[in-house]
Design a protein around this motif. Structure first.
Motif, mmCIF file in Angstrom:
data_model
loop_
_atom_site.group_PDB
_atom_site.id
_atom_site.type_symbol
_atom_site.label_atom_id
_atom_site.label_comp_id
_atom_site.label_asym_id
_atom_site.label_seq_id
_atom_site.Cartn_x
_atom_site.Cartn_y
_atom_site.Cartn_z
ATOM 1 N N PRO A 184 33.582 37.200 30.958
ATOM 2 C CA PRO A 184 34.973 37.176 30.466
ATOM 3 C C PRO A 184 35.351 35.803 29.907
ATOM 4 O O PRO A 184 34.963 34.765 30.448
ATOM 5 N N VAL A 185 36.099 35.816 28.821
ATOM 6 C CA VAL A 185 36.578 34.565 28.240
ATOM 7 C C VAL A 185 37.777 34.071 29.034
ATOM 8 O O VAL A 185 38.458 34.846 29.714
ATOM 9 N N ASN A 186 38.026 32.776 28.958
ATOM 10 C CA ASN A 186 39.189 32.213 29.638
ATOM 11 C C ASN A 186 40.457 32.588 28.874
ATOM 12 O O ASN A 186 40.591 32.294 27.687
ATOM 13 N N ASP A 187 41.371 33.237 29.548
ATOM 14 C CA ASP A 187 42.621 33.677 28.937
ATOM 15 C C ASP A 187 43.759 33.351 29.895
ATOM 16 O O ASP A 187 43.792 33.838 31.031
ATOM 17 N N ARG A 188 44.679 32.510 29.453
ATOM 18 C CA ARG A 188 45.775 32.088 30.331
ATOM 19 C C ARG A 188 46.670 33.243 30.748
ATOM 20 O O ARG A 188 47.405 33.141 31.729
ATOM 21 N N GLU A 189 46.640 34.327 29.979
ATOM 22 C CA GLU A 189 47.504 35.469 30.290
ATOM 23 C C GLU A 189 46.878 36.397 31.329
ATOM 24 O O GLU A 189 47.526 37.335 31.791
ATOM 25 N N VAL A 190 45.610 36.148 31.659
ATOM 26 C CA VAL A 190 44.896 37.017 32.599
ATOM 27 C C VAL A 190 44.346 36.168 33.744
ATOM 28 O O VAL A 190 43.889 35.045 33.526
ATOM 29 N N ARG A 191 44.394 36.700 34.947
ATOM 30 C CA ARG A 191 43.850 35.965 36.090
ATOM 31 C C ARG A 191 42.371 35.677 35.876
ATOM 32 O O ARG A 191 41.603 36.552 35.472
ATOM 33 N N TRP A 201 38.463 35.155 36.289
ATOM 34 C CA TRP A 201 37.532 36.011 37.027
ATOM 35 C C TRP A 201 36.952 35.338 38.267
ATOM 36 O O TRP A 201 36.395 36.019 39.133
ATOM 37 N N LEU A 202 37.098 34.022 38.400
ATOM 38 C CA LEU A 202 36.666 33.344 39.625
ATOM 39 C C LEU A 202 37.716 33.426 40.733
ATOM 40 O O LEU A 202 37.392 33.246 41.911
ATOM 41 N N LEU A 203 38.966 33.676 40.351
ATOM 42 C CA LEU A 203 40.064 33.659 41.322
ATOM 43 C C LEU A 203 40.276 35.050 41.908
ATOM 44 O O LEU A 203 41.299 35.702 41.691
ATOM 45 N N VAL A 204 39.285 35.503 42.654
ATOM 46 C CA VAL A 204 39.340 36.818 43.293
ATOM 47 C C VAL A 204 39.030 36.661 44.775
ATOM 48 O O VAL A 204 38.562 35.611 45.230
ATOM 49 N N GLN A 205 39.292 37.710 45.531
ATOM 50 C CA GLN A 205 39.002 37.693 46.963
ATOM 51 C C GLN A 205 37.492 37.719 47.194
ATOM 52 O O GLN A 205 36.779 38.548 46.619
ATOM 53 N N THR A 206 37.008 36.802 48.026
ATOM 54 C CA THR A 206 35.582 36.755 48.371
ATOM 55 C C THR A 206 35.454 36.612 49.885
ATOM 56 O O THR A 206 35.155 35.527 50.394
ATOM 57 N N PRO A 207 35.712 37.682 50.636
ATOM 58 C CA PRO A 207 35.650 37.615 52.100
ATOM 59 C C PRO A 207 34.312 37.057 52.584
ATOM 60 O O PRO A 207 33.246 37.470 52.134
ATOM 61 N N GLY A 208 34.382 36.107 53.498
ATOM 62 C CA GLY A 208 33.175 35.479 54.015
ATOM 63 C C GLY A 208 32.756 34.246 53.241
ATOM 64 O O GLY A 208 31.831 33.534 53.652
ATOM 65 N N TRP A 209 33.438 33.982 52.147
ATOM 66 C CA TRP A 209 33.141 32.815 51.317
ATOM 67 C C TRP A 209 34.429 32.044 51.039
ATOM 68 O O TRP A 209 35.431 32.626 50.652
ATOM 69 N N ASN A 210 34.383 30.737 51.246
ATOM 70 C CA ASN A 210 35.510 29.882 50.896
ATOM 71 C C ASN A 210 35.336 29.346 49.481
ATOM 72 O O ASN A 210 34.214 29.067 49.042
ATOM 73 N N ALA A 211 36.435 29.202 48.780
ATOM 74 C CA ALA A 211 36.400 28.605 47.447
ATOM 75 C C ALA A 211 36.389 27.087 47.590
ATOM 76 O O ALA A 211 37.314 26.501 48.151
ATOM 77 N N GLY A 212 35.321 26.446 47.118
ATOM 78 C CA GLY A 212 35.209 24.998 47.188
ATOM 79 C C GLY A 212 34.628 24.519 48.502
ATOM 80 O O GLY A 212 34.410 25.294 49.439
ATOM 81 N N TRP A 213 34.362 23.202 48.551
ATOM 82 C CA TRP A 213 33.824 22.591 49.764
ATOM 83 C C TRP A 213 34.161 21.108 49.799
ATOM 84 O O TRP A 213 34.632 20.534 48.813
ATOM 85 N N ILE A 214 33.908 20.488 50.939
ATOM 86 C CA ILE A 214 34.133 19.051 51.113
ATOM 87 C C ILE A 214 32.838 18.320 50.785
ATOM 88 O O ILE A 214 31.789 18.615 51.359
ATOM 89 N N ASP A 215 32.895 17.363 49.848
ATOM 90 C CA ASP A 215 31.679 16.650 49.464
ATOM 91 C C ASP A 215 31.389 15.502 50.424
ATOM 92 O O ASP A 215 32.104 15.298 51.420
ATOM 93 N N GLN A 216 30.327 14.732 50.140
ATOM 94 C CA GLN A 216 29.905 13.657 51.037
ATOM 95 C C GLN A 216 30.943 12.552 51.160
ATOM 96 O O GLN A 216 30.970 11.821 52.150
#
Length: 354
Positions: free
Chosen positions: A66-73, A75-90
């Motif tokens: 999917p192309v990036n479209d400001r009018e549409v959510r 595709w990375l911003l979805v529910q991913t149970p068991g997975w956190n979005a992002g992490w803490i680096d060193q």
């Protein structure tokens, strides 16, 4: 200061079609997606679970992403149970998604701490249509060629990181780079254009400046019988050859005149007044910024036109050979050779890519 090269490691990668979820692992092993119940095609959660199962640290999507479209959510911003979005680096900083282009998703598995990055093959190979196996082979071929040319170096996470690192690896031995001063850096940015873009056919698209004249009159020549196209992408590489380095030294008029006469290919930027020859019938050579900066640049080619601009010494050398009148005002000269513990070093910081 001389940059310190990194030694990138190979990243276990799952190359996968975005729609079907079918793909291949880094070693060429075919991988089928773990698709959840009541779904024909996998979603992002399915692909994260699939990557975790095969030991992938990165997902490279191919196909119809999917192309990036400001009018549409996104595709990375979805529910991913068991997975956190992002992490803490060193460094203790939160590292999350990058939703621009090229996209980067970062997910960390809650149960195990396993981290998976989500990227696209287009980041490396552009709009070329590739299936997962073709993309994997293209990556392997690129990695092989880079390793052969740069003493066993690996590809980084991004083309930009890879190129920067290869530059650091390939710098001449003994060269300790010195940056230009802030005032010169700002001046370079303000007085340098990136492209020479001109439409030299009269009409609505022609440059709106009195010192620019069209070379083709569509009334006299309404039809072009032939057309030549030159792909100049590799011309950019030649611009990397034999560059100078900082800090940069400001020269007055007299010293600038002496520099141009003594060394027409000196590494320098020069502020000049110029005059187009009275017999000129060609494209303009020297670019001048419009009074309104947002309008960009124009290239005077009207016979007898005068102007003032900053230009590289190589551009001035071409203009002078073509009969343009050049009156230097001041300049900034850069370093071509420097001294190290081993003696004199010719700098040439980007010659590897020229």
């Amino acid at each position: 200061m001389r940059p310190k090269p990194y030694h990138f490691r190979s990243i276990p990668t799952l190359w996968v079609d975005y729609v079907s979820g079918r793909g291949v692992f880094s070693n060429g092993q075919a991988v089928r997606p773990k698709i959840g119940e009541r779904r024909k095609n996998p979603n992002l959660l399915d692909m994260l679970d699939t990557a975790a199962e095969v030991g992938a640290e990165r997902i490279m999507f191919t196909g119809t992403v999917p192309v990036n479209d400001r009018e549409v959510r996104h595709w990375l911003l979805v529910q991913t149970p068991g997975w956190n979005a992002g992490w803490i680096d060193q460094a203790g900083q939160m590292v999350g998604h990058w939703l621009g282009t090229p996209v980067t998703g970062r997910f960390e598995r809650v149960a195990t701490g396993q981290r998976v990055e989500v990227r696209t093959a287009a980041e490396w190979f552009g709009s070329t249509p590739l299936n997962p196996e073709q993309a994997r082979q293209a990556w392997d071929a690129t990695a092989f060629l880079v390793g052969e040319a740069f003493r066993g170096q690996h590809l980084g996470k991004t083309p930009a990181a890879t190129g920067t690192n290869l530059w650091a690896v390939s710098l001449p031995a003994g060269l300790d780079l010195e940056q230009v001063t802030d005032d010169i850096a700002q001046e370079l940015h303000r007085t340098s254009g990136q492209h020479h873009l001109e439409h030299l056919v009269g009409g609505l698209s022609f440059a709106a400046h009195e010192d620019c004249v069209p070379l083709v009159d569509p009334v006299v020549l309404p039809r072009l019988e032939t057309f030549a196209y030159v792909d100049g992408r590799f011309m950019y590489a030649s611009l990397c050859r034999e560059l100078g380095v900082g800090p940069g030294v400001r020269l007055n008029r007299a010293d600038t005149v002496d520099l141009l006469d003594r060394d027409p290919y000196a590494r320098a930027r020069v502020l000049v007044r110029f005059k187009v020859p009275d017999t000129w019938n060609h494209a303009g050579i020297l670019g001048v910024r419009h009074a309104r900066a947002e309008e960009g640049w124009y290239y005077p080619n009207r016979p007898g036109a005068v102007g003032e601009t900053w230009a590289d010494t190589a551009e001035l050398h071409v203009a002078r050979k073509a009969g343009w009148l050049i009156d230097p005002i001041e300049s900034v000269a850069f370093t071509k050779t420097t001294t190290s513990e081993g003696g004199r070093v010719v700098v040439r910081p980007l010659d590897t890519f020229a």
